[in-house]
Design a protein around this motif. Sequence first.
Motif, PDB file in Angstrom:
ATOM      1  N   PHE A 111     -10.891  -4.221   9.780  1.00  0.00           N
ATOM      2  CA  PHE A 111      -9.851  -3.700  10.304  1.00  0.00           C
ATOM      3  C   PHE A 111      -8.616  -4.597  10.255  1.00  0.00           C
ATOM      4  O   PHE A 111      -7.640  -4.330   9.804  1.00  0.00           O
ATOM      5  CB  PHE A 111     -10.113  -3.264  11.628  1.00  0.00           C
ATOM      6  CG  PHE A 111      -8.925  -2.376  12.294  1.00  0.00           C
ATOM      7  CD1 PHE A 111      -8.403  -1.312  11.845  1.00  0.00           C
ATOM      8  CD2 PHE A 111      -7.962  -3.182  13.321  1.00  0.00           C
ATOM      9  CE1 PHE A 111      -7.496  -0.558  12.640  1.00  0.00           C
ATOM     10  CE2 PHE A 111      -6.868  -2.432  13.801  1.00  0.00           C
ATOM     11  CZ  PHE A 111      -6.487  -1.300  13.588  1.00  0.00           C
ATOM     12  N   LYS A 119      -5.677  -3.441   7.999  1.00  0.00           N
ATOM     13  CA  LYS A 119      -4.552  -2.558   8.388  1.00  0.00           C
ATOM     14  C   LYS A 119      -3.704  -3.301   9.373  1.00  0.00           C
ATOM     15  O   LYS A 119      -2.622  -2.776   9.860  1.00  0.00           O
ATOM     16  CB  LYS A 119      -5.441  -1.589   9.701  1.00  0.00           C
ATOM     17  CG  LYS A 119      -6.617  -0.879   8.988  1.00  0.00           C
ATOM     18  CD  LYS A 119      -6.103   0.308   8.162  1.00  0.00           C
ATOM     19  CE  LYS A 119      -7.109   1.287   7.575  1.00  0.00           C
ATOM     20  NZ  LYS A 119      -6.662   2.245   6.662  1.00  0.00           N
ATOM     21  N   THR A 120      -3.644  -4.583   9.467  1.00  0.00           N
ATOM     22  CA  THR A 120      -2.794  -5.244  10.239  1.00  0.00           C
ATOM     23  C   THR A 120      -1.879  -6.129   9.801  1.00  0.00           C
ATOM     24  O   THR A 120      -2.200  -6.559   8.356  1.00  0.00           O
ATOM     25  CB  THR A 120      -3.453  -5.915  11.291  1.00  0.00           C
ATOM     26  OG1 THR A 120      -4.030  -7.270  10.675  1.00  0.00           O
ATOM     27  CG2 THR A 120      -4.364  -5.247  12.196  1.00  0.00           C
ATOM     28  N   THR A 121      -0.804  -6.538  10.117  1.00  0.00           N
ATOM     29  CA  THR A 121      -0.022  -7.349   9.725  1.00  0.00           C
ATOM     30  C   THR A 121      -0.409  -8.755   9.373  1.00  0.00           C
ATOM     31  O   THR A 121      -0.121  -9.480   8.487  1.00  0.00           O
ATOM     32  CB  THR A 121       1.300  -7.511  10.649  1.00  0.00           C
ATOM     33  OG1 THR A 121       0.870  -8.143  11.673  1.00  0.00           O
ATOM     34  CG2 THR A 121       2.085  -6.166  10.784  1.00  0.00           C
ATOM     35  N   ARG A 173      -2.007  -8.728   6.096  1.00  0.00           N
ATOM     36  CA  ARG A 173      -1.323  -8.753   5.113  1.00  0.00           C
ATOM     37  C   ARG A 173      -0.825 -10.200   4.797  1.00  0.00           C
ATOM     38  O   ARG A 173      -0.501 -10.455   3.460  1.00  0.00           O
ATOM     39  CB  ARG A 173      -0.197  -7.678   5.393  1.00  0.00           C
ATOM     40  CG  ARG A 173       0.681  -7.332   4.089  1.00  0.00           C
ATOM     41  CD  ARG A 173       0.155  -6.646   3.048  1.00  0.00           C
ATOM     42  NE  ARG A 173      -0.532  -5.300   3.308  1.00  0.00           N
ATOM     43  CZ  ARG A 173       0.476  -4.466   3.371  1.00  0.00           C
ATOM     44  NH1 ARG A 173       1.824  -4.492   3.266  1.00  0.00           N
ATOM     45  NH2 ARG A 173      -0.086  -3.080   3.765  1.00  0.00           N
ATOM     46  N   TYR A 187      -3.563 -12.259   2.786  1.00  0.00           N
ATOM     47  CA  TYR A 187      -3.344 -11.947   1.364  1.00  0.00           C
ATOM     48  C   TYR A 187      -1.997 -12.706   0.875  1.00  0.00           C
ATOM     49  O   TYR A 187      -1.931 -13.279  -0.294  1.00  0.00           O
ATOM     50  CB  TYR A 187      -3.369 -10.647   0.954  1.00  0.00           C
ATOM     51  CG  TYR A 187      -4.693  -9.926   0.998  1.00  0.00           C
ATOM     52  CD1 TYR A 187      -5.626 -10.197   0.025  1.00  0.00           C
ATOM     53  CD2 TYR A 187      -5.199  -9.160   2.132  1.00  0.00           C
ATOM     54  CE1 TYR A 187      -6.952  -9.799   0.150  1.00  0.00           C
ATOM     55  CE2 TYR A 187      -6.275  -8.626   2.278  1.00  0.00           C
ATOM     56  CZ  TYR A 187      -7.331  -8.710   1.192  1.00  0.00           C
ATOM     57  OH  TYR A 187      -8.652  -8.203   1.106  1.00  0.00           O
ATOM     58  N   ALA A 188      -0.912 -12.294   1.354  1.00  0.00           N
ATOM     59  CA  ALA A 188       0.504 -12.871   1.032  1.00  0.00           C
ATOM     60  C   ALA A 188       0.497 -14.537   0.879  1.00  0.00           C
ATOM     61  O   ALA A 188       0.885 -15.104  -0.093  1.00  0.00           O
ATOM     62  CB  ALA A 188       1.342 -12.534   1.691  1.00  0.00           C
ATOM     63  N   ILE A 215       7.290 -15.604   6.927  1.00  0.00           N
ATOM     64  CA  ILE A 215       5.943 -15.517   7.543  1.00  0.00           C
ATOM     65  C   ILE A 215       5.680 -16.990   8.095  1.00  0.00           C
ATOM     66  O   ILE A 215       5.875 -18.129   7.324  1.00  0.00           O
ATOM     67  CB  ILE A 215       4.963 -15.296   6.553  1.00  0.00           C
ATOM     68  CG1 ILE A 215       4.895 -13.687   6.159  1.00  0.00           C
ATOM     69  CG2 ILE A 215       3.312 -15.490   6.873  1.00  0.00           C
ATOM     70  CD1 ILE A 215       3.977 -13.095   5.037  1.00  0.00           C
ATOM     71  N   LYS A 216       5.179 -17.159   9.420  1.00  0.00           N
ATOM     72  CA  LYS A 216       4.880 -18.393   9.964  1.00  0.00           C
ATOM     73  C   LYS A 216       3.704 -18.794   9.369  1.00  0.00           C
ATOM     74  O   LYS A 216       2.610 -18.734  10.004  1.00  0.00           O
ATOM     75  CB  LYS A 216       4.905 -18.248  11.315  1.00  0.00           C
ATOM     76  CG  LYS A 216       6.216 -18.356  11.850  1.00  0.00           C
ATOM     77  CD  LYS A 216       6.372 -17.989  13.305  1.00  0.00           C
ATOM     78  CE  LYS A 216       7.785 -18.179  13.841  1.00  0.00           C
ATOM     79  NZ  LYS A 216       7.848 -17.719  15.243  1.00  0.00           N
TER      80      LYS A 216
END
Lengths: 505, 313
Positions: B179, B183-185, B188, B191-192, B205-206
Motif C-alpha cells: 500500500f 498508493k502513497t506519496t 512515489r 521510485y522518483a 522532495i526531501k
Amino acid sequence: MNKQALVEMKGISKAFSGNQVLTNVDFDLLPGEIHALMGENGAGKSTMMKILTGIYERDTGTVFSKGQEVQFKDAKEAEKAGIAVIHQELNIIPYLTVTENMFLGKELTVGKTGILRMAEMKKKTEEYLSRLGIDIDPNIEARELSVGQQQMIEIARAIAADTDVLIMDEPTAALTDREIEALFKVMRGLQEQGVGIVYISHRMEEIFKMCDRISVLRDGEYIGTKVIKETNFEEIVKMMVGRDIGERYPERHVELGPERIRVDKLSHEKKFRDVSFSVHQGEILGVSGLMGAGRTEIMETIFGSRKKSSGEIWIDEKQVNIRNPYDAIQLGIGFITEDRKDEGLVLDLSVRENISLTNLKRISSQSVISKTKETELVSKMIEKLRVKTSGSEQSVKSLSGGNQQKVVIGKWLGIDPKILILDEPTRGVDVGAKKEIYQIMNELTERGVAIIMVSSDLPEILGMSDRILVVHEGKATAILDRQDANQEIIMQAATGGNSHEKSGS
Amino acid sequence: MKNQALSQTVQKLGPLLGLGAIVIILSILSPNFLELNNLLNLLRQVSINALIAFGMTFVILTGGIDLSVGSMLALGAALTAGMLSSGFDPILAILLGLMAGAIMGALNGFIITKGKVAPFIATLATMTIFRGLTLVYTEGRPITGLGESVAFELMGRGYFFGIPVPVVLMIISYGVLYFILKKTTFGRRVYAIGGNEEASRLSGIKVDRVKVAIYSITGMLSVLAGIILTSRLNSAQPTAGVSYELDAIAAVVLGGTSLSGGRGWIFGTFVGALIIGVLNNGLNLLDVSSFYQQVVKGGVILLAVILDRKKAS
C-alpha cells in the motif's frame, strides 16, 4: 599573403540527421598566425574544427593541409599531419609524472621490449619545456601542477610531435590572470617559430590583444574574416549576432504589478558575486550572458539547490530564507532547469508520475494519493499544454524534446507558481513548440506570475523580456530595459567589452 | 504502445512463471512437496527472508543496498532476548527491540545521506559494527531462558486460524508495504529518487529524509525477522542472520527489481523469496546435500537475471 597556408578549408557543409550545422564555410590559417574563430554557442565553431581533425566527416567541401588535399580519418591522422587540439578538458593523467604524461602512448623504448628509456625521455621533456620557456620539474606528478601548468604540458606534448597547427578551444576559461599571461607568452613564442594557432574564445579582450585575424560564424554560416587591426569590437559583434527578429514572439501587453522578488547582493563563494535585481508581477526578466558566466548558478542559488555565501532574497516585501528546493517551492518558486534529462524528468516514469512529482501534497490526503485528483491534474496539464502523448501512462523517455519540455512545464504549473525560473526553456525544442512555450509564458505573466528566463538565444531574450540582466564572469554587468537593448549592447556587456573599451583606449 | 504494455506484463509475469515451473518440477519429483503441512512449513521458512527482502526492496528501489540486515537481525534479537530473560514485559520487549532495529537502520540512513558514504561501504561497516556489538552483548553465547510468555512464543511458534503466525506477520507486512509503495506519496518519492535523485531533489522532495526512513524500515523489518527466529529457536544466537543479506538481495533481484534503482515492485520480491524458499525446501525433500543446494541456488539466480537481461534488451 604569399606564404602557403598551413590549413585551408573551402566550402565546408555538414548536417546531422537533417539538421544543417555548417553551410559552405571557408577558413584558412597561415604560418605564424593566431586566427580567432568566433560565434555564439552553437554557431558551428567546434563542428568546423572537428571536421578539420577528422572526428567528423564533411558532407561537402575540401580541406588542404600545406597545399595537399587531405581527408583525415581520425584525430590520430590529423596529429601525424601536425594538427593538434588543446581541449577545454585536459588529457592529463594526474598520478603520472610530467615526463610520463609527455610521452604517453609514444614512450621511447629499448627496441620492442617495452623497457622504457627513462633518462632520455626526461632529457627531452626538459628540452621541450625550456624551448617553450616553461619552468616545470619533469619528475613531479601532474596533479601537483595548476591547471595552467597542465595546459602547458599538453602544448609541449603537441610541439614535441612536430605540430605546426594548434587548435585551442577556450584555453583561458579555467586560468588565472597570471596563467593567462604565461600562456600568451608561450603562444607568442610559438608564433615566432611559425606555428599557426586557431583560437576559439568568447573573450573579446583576448582576441583583440592576441589575434591577427578573426573569422565569424553564425548559425553554421560563414559571415566573414577580418584583420584585427582593421576592425573594431562593434563590427565583430554585429557580424556575430546580426539577424532579424521576425514575428517569432507573441506580443505582450502586460501591466506590471508590484515587486514580486528582489535579490540583493547575492553571492556564491566561487561562481558569482553581488548580484542584485528585482522582478515585478507580470514581468519577464531575461538573463543573458555567455556559457559559464554564472547565470545557471545564480538561479540554482535562488532556488536553494546551491548554497549562497551572502546576500538576501525578498519575496513580496518579506525577506525569505531558502535552504533547499522544498523551501523554494513552499514560497511559490518553480524552476525549469536547463538540463531536462538529468534534472527535470525521471525518465523511467510516466508522464503522469512526472507531472505529479512536484504536486504530491496537492493530490493526496494523509499521504495517500487520490487517483481522481491525480488524473484530474494530469489531464488538465496535458490538455492545457497540448502535450502530444499516447496517454498519461506513456513514459517520458519516448517523448520528443518539445513535449518533454512541456511535461516539465506542466510539473511546475501545477504548483501555481508566483515566480517561475526558466533556464534555456527552448533549447532543443522545435520552432512550433517554441512559440507555444512563449505563449504559455505570456499567459502566466497575465496572471501576475514573475518570470526569470535565462537564455543564450539573444533574439529570444530581446523578443520576450521586459528587462534584461546581463551577466559576465559572475558579475551583473548591465540591467537594460527592452527598448534600450539590442544585440550589440548585450553582447558587449556579456563579453566584458565595456571594460575593454575603457582599458583599451 | 500496446506492445509496450504487453511486454511489461510478460516481464512482470516472468518471476511468477519461474516459480510455477519450479513448483511443478518439485511436486513431480517429490510427492510430499504439495502437502499442506509442508507448504505451511515452507511459508514459515520463507517469512524470515521475505520480511528482510521487503525492506531491501525499498532500499534497492532508491538505488541503495543494505548489507547490515543480518547483523541488525542478530543485535535486535539479542537485545529483545536480553530484556525477556531479565523479566521485561514481553510485548514491551518486542516493541523496544523493533525500535532498536529502526534506530540501527536510521543510523545507516544518516551515514549514507549526511556522511555521503556510498550505501555499500556504509552498511558494510555497520554490518561489522552491529555484529561486533552483538558478540559483545551476548559474550559470544546464545541467550536462553526467555520465559514462558505466550506473546513471545506466538511470534515464532503460534498459529492464527491454522496459519503460522510468522506467515501472518509476513502477509500483513506485505499488505502495508504494498500500500505504501503503490498508493502513497512516500512510495512515489521512493521510485522518483531511484529514477533520478537530482530531479527529485529539485522537485522539492526531501531525499535525505526519505532515505533515512527507508533504511529505518529495513532495520525494523530485519529485527522483526530476528524476533521470529528467536521465538522459534527459543534462544537468541550471536551468529544469527549471517549472510542473510545475500538471500534478501537475491529475492529482490529474482523479483525483477533493478539494482540501479527506480524500477521494481514488492510483489516480485515476494515471488523471489518464494522461489528461494521453494528451492531450499524442495532440495531438502529430495535429499540433496546442502553443498549442492548452494550450487543450484546460485545457478537459478544467475539464470533468472540473464533471462531478465535478455528480455530487457
